[in-house]
Write a protein that holds these residues in place. Structure first.
Motif, mmCIF file in Angstrom:
data_model
loop_
_atom_site.group_PDB
_atom_site.id
_atom_site.type_symbol
_atom_site.label_atom_id
_atom_site.label_comp_id
_atom_site.label_asym_id
_atom_site.label_seq_id
_atom_site.Cartn_x
_atom_site.Cartn_y
_atom_site.Cartn_z
ATOM 1 N N LEU A 135 -5.809 4.460 -3.098
ATOM 2 C CA LEU A 135 -5.719 3.286 -3.960
ATOM 3 C C LEU A 135 -5.955 2.004 -3.174
ATOM 4 O O LEU A 135 -5.615 1.907 -1.996
ATOM 5 N N PHE A 136 -6.516 1.000 -3.885
ATOM 6 C CA PHE A 136 -6.797 -0.299 -3.291
ATOM 7 C C PHE A 136 -6.092 -1.402 -4.060
ATOM 8 O O PHE A 136 -6.109 -1.426 -5.301
ATOM 9 N N PHE A 171 -1.631 -4.524 -7.399
ATOM 10 C CA PHE A 171 -1.946 -3.168 -6.931
ATOM 11 C C PHE A 171 -1.624 -2.135 -8.004
ATOM 12 O O PHE A 171 -0.563 -2.218 -8.628
ATOM 13 N N PRO A 172 -2.556 -1.148 -8.148
ATOM 14 C CA PRO A 172 -3.936 -1.155 -7.696
ATOM 15 C C PRO A 172 -4.791 -2.017 -8.618
ATOM 16 O O PRO A 172 -4.440 -2.210 -9.786
ATOM 17 N N ALA A 232 0.801 -1.221 0.000
ATOM 18 C CA ALA A 232 0.000 0.000 0.000
ATOM 19 C C ALA A 232 0.835 1.274 0.000
ATOM 20 O O ALA A 232 0.306 2.352 -0.278
ATOM 21 N N GLU A 233 2.139 1.174 0.303
ATOM 22 C CA GLU A 233 2.973 2.371 0.396
ATOM 23 C C GLU A 233 3.488 2.802 -0.980
ATOM 24 O O GLU A 233 4.684 3.039 -1.167
ATOM 25 N N HIS A 234 2.569 2.909 -1.936
ATOM 26 C CA HIS A 234 2.929 3.297 -3.297
ATOM 27 C C HIS A 234 1.850 4.182 -3.910
ATOM 28 O O HIS A 234 0.673 4.082 -3.568
ATOM 29 N N GLY A 235 2.304 5.024 -4.826
ATOM 30 C CA GLY A 235 1.406 5.716 -5.735
ATOM 31 C C GLY A 235 1.661 5.203 -7.144
ATOM 32 O O GLY A 235 2.692 4.583 -7.428
ATOM 33 N N LEU A 236 0.724 5.488 -8.040
ATOM 34 C CA LEU A 236 0.799 5.014 -9.429
ATOM 35 C C LEU A 236 0.883 6.196 -10.375
ATOM 36 O O LEU A 236 0.128 7.164 -10.250
ATOM 37 N N SER A 268 -11.556 -7.084 -1.816
ATOM 38 C CA SER A 268 -12.082 -5.720 -1.778
ATOM 39 C C SER A 268 -13.223 -5.501 -2.762
ATOM 40 O O SER A 268 -14.192 -4.785 -2.473
ATOM 41 N N LEU A 269 -13.137 -6.111 -3.935
ATOM 42 C CA LEU A 269 -14.248 -6.059 -4.887
ATOM 43 C C LEU A 269 -15.532 -6.518 -4.217
ATOM 44 O O LEU A 269 -16.587 -5.872 -4.348
ATOM 45 N N CYS A 270 -15.471 -7.631 -3.488
ATOM 46 C CA CYS A 270 -16.675 -8.212 -2.901
ATOM 47 C C CYS A 270 -17.266 -7.317 -1.820
ATOM 48 O O CYS A 270 -18.488 -7.281 -1.636
#
Length: 612
Positions: A571-572, A586-587, A8-12, A536-538
């Motif tokens: 982001l997820f 990810f993501p 999770a410690e990222h940006g895109l 997470s989709l669910c």
């Protein structure tokens, strides 16, 4: 650089043909070029020693870091706070909707906003998943990393009277290290350009500023096209930008995620390559994008899908593959990068995807639903496309009763999955509606007979009296969160007692503090070792189902709690562990699609309206 930063410690960032992940410490640890599904240049996220990286960070040992996007853009800002000053690293890739290009630019602007700061830079590419060596040449205008297949050129953003990068050092591995010292208000930077014959060239600071301004404007102009004005606008817009970043502009294909090999369980074997276009995921994007007003993107994928339908495969799994490369190529052999240890020891690292030739009948329903929503938005399919749809539905009429691998691409053999049958029903239903709307020639009686037979079979075999619920597969009692889509696609009323009982059963078995598992692997063996987190989709499908069922306050609380699991820039990943850690690739596009749909549905119900 941390050995393995949290996923999770990222940006895109991206340019609509490929993308890169930037960790909060300023490391680019995932970058493939020239396309999403091309071999990697930087991949220390999957092997910290052998994967390659591009680090940019303060020279001091201790610093704080913050990361954010410039508002309504895909321009990522990493801020470094030290005792001597505050610096910013601004990462972006100039975006374009043009045809496929061989050259791609990744821009890293360095700026000191307070005091003074010295940045350490290390560029250590590892071409072709670390399997191809390179040669390094350093000159007055920058540096060039060369292989037989691809070249990476480093150009420096500076004015002519500025000093060159200080303390430049070449390592024995062909890597480059340098430092940049800046005072308050000063700006420099680096542009990486990939291609077959790129060269290093001086870039004036004014040109660097122009690239930043043009990219910022591109994204802000695009976001302004959104018609969404409801609640959670910031989260919806960030998800829309993420979907745009995951779209291969030359064809309109949407990749499931820009990464490969990130684990669903740390240390486990559920490590897949998601850098391809799934018919299912991308088809769902059509309705979502239309609901937001991004019709051009929906049409672009419609063209991609039309090309797949018009040119059917010669395959025993039907006229469609479940996934393709971004250019439509169906060839997706799976291999393992044996030399890499995987993220935090999660081996094997798989490249390609062996599920590509699975039989998954649900994709026909998702594809026809996408065509149906495009048609409703005014984009009527042409004669060739309609002929291909008829051919596809005729094949489905002959084959819909086959066992299949199912939506979750299990590797435990083919079964009669209820979700697959549900979407077969959707395929026939949408085909019948399209034929009636436009008076198209079609064997409607045959399709109607098949649609009704599927409905009756689901009600007879997909329903379990023991569980008082619709179940994952015929003759079993296992529950499956994919069936949360039953009321969304119109198969059953959200107020039907059969559905109310199904939702209650799911809550008892699959829901954990508002987070939702897709199914229970221990109760339904899927051919793989280990377990996984909530999907997470669910969880967002659950929000949508709650809202449609009339449990609006429950839906709102679940949605708000789910938003707390997003990372620092919204982001997820694919899954969330029992401790709240993001897991999987990810993501994930599917998650952000479902977030948007849940927000739109819930917003409508809070306003007292029925969702579209």
């Amino acid at each position: 650089m941390s050995e393995y930063p949290p996923i999770a410690e990222h940006g895109l960032i991206g340019d609509l043909q490929t993308s890169a992940l930037v960790a909060t410490d300023g490391t680019i640890d995932w970058f493939c070029s020239p396309r999403f599904d091309s071999p990697s240049l930087f991949a220390s996220l999957l092997d910290s020693e052998k994967g390659g990286h591009f680090t940019t960070r303060p020279h001091v040992a201790t610093f704080d870091t913050k990361q954010l996007y410039l508002p309504d853009t895909a321009v990522l800002v990493t801020r470094f706070l030290t005792e001597a000053g505050v610096g910013e690293l601004i990462d972006f890739m100039p975006a374009t909707d043009e045809v496929a290009r061989e050259r791609h630019r990744l821009v890293r602007v360095l700026r000191c906003v307070r005091g003074a700061m010295e940045f350490d830079i290390e560029i250590a590419p590892r071409f072709d998943y670390g399997r191809t060596p390179h040669r390094l040449t350093v000159g007055e205008d920058g540096a060039v990393f060369v292989t037989d297949a691809l070249t990476l050129a480093l150009s420096v953003i500076r004015d002519p009277d500025d000093a060159r990068l200080a303390h430049v050092e070449q390592t024995d591995d062909g890597d480059l290290r340098a430092t940049v010292s800046l005072r308050e208000g000063e700006l420099r930077g680096i542009v990486l350009e990939t291609g077959p014959d790129v060269e290093a060239a001086p870039i004036p600071v004014a040109e660097g500023r122009r690239l930043l301004d043009d990219t910022t404007k591109y994204w802000q102009d695009w976001v302004e096209k959104s018609t969404y004005t409801g609640r959670w606008r910031e989260e919806v817009q960030r998800s829309a930008i993420t979907l745009k970043l995951l779209t291969y502009a030359p064809t309109g294909g949407l990749v499931a995620a820009p990464t490969a090999g990130l684990p669903e369980q740390i240390g486990g074997e559920r490590n897949w390559d998601y850098r391809y276009t799934w018919v299912r995921d991308a088809s769902f994007s059509v309705h979502t994008l239309v609901r937001l007003g991004f019709v051009d993107e929906a049409i672009a994928f419609g063209r991609w899908l039309r090309d797949r339908v018009v040119e059917p495969l010669d395959s025993d799994t039907g006229p469609l593959n479940i996934m393709y490369r971004v250019d439509g190529d169906p060839k997706l052999s799976e291999e393992v990068v044996e030399e890499w240890e995987g993220y935090r020891g999660s081996h094997p690292v798989r490249i390609g995807n062996g599920a590509a030739d699975q039989l998954q009948l649900d994709i026909y329903g998702e594809a026809l639903d996408a065509v149906y929503h495009l048609d409703r938005s005014g984009n009527v399919i042409g004669h060739d496309g309609w002929t291909a749809i008829c051919r596809m539905l005729d094949w489905l009429a002959e084959n819909w009763q086959q066992p299949e691998e199912g939506i979750w691409e299990t590797r435990g053999g083919r079964k009669d999955f209820t979700y697959g049958r549900l979407m077969v029903w959707v395929a026939f239903d949408r085909g019948i509606r399209l034929a009636a709307t436009h008076g198209r020639p079609a064997p409607v009686d045959r399709w109607t007979e098949a649609r009704d037979a599927v409905y009756d079979e689901i009600m007879e075999k997909g329903w379990s009296e023991d569980r008082r619920a619709f179940v994952q597969q015929y003759g079993d009692t296992v529950l499956d969160a994919s069936l949360l889509k039953m009321p969304q696609v119109g198969f059953i009323s959200p107020h039907d007692t059969l559905w109310i009982d199904t939702l209650r059963a799911m809550e008892e078995e699959l829901v954990s503090d508002n987070l939702v598992y897709r199914y229970n692997p221990s109760a339904s063996p899927d051919g793989l070792q280990g377990s996984e987190g909530t999907f997470s989709l669910c969880t967002f499908l659950y929000v949508d189902a709650l809202a449609r069922t009339g449990r609006v306050e429950d839906a709102r609380l679940t949605f708000e709690k789910m938003l707390t699991y997003a990372n620092h820039v919204g982001l997820f990943a694919e899954e969330i562990s029992a401790t709240g850690e993001q897991l999987g690739n990810f993501p994930q596009a599917f998650t952000h699609l479902a977030l948007i749909d849940a927000a739109i549905t819930l917003n409508a119900r809070l306003d007292g309206r029925n969702p579209e």
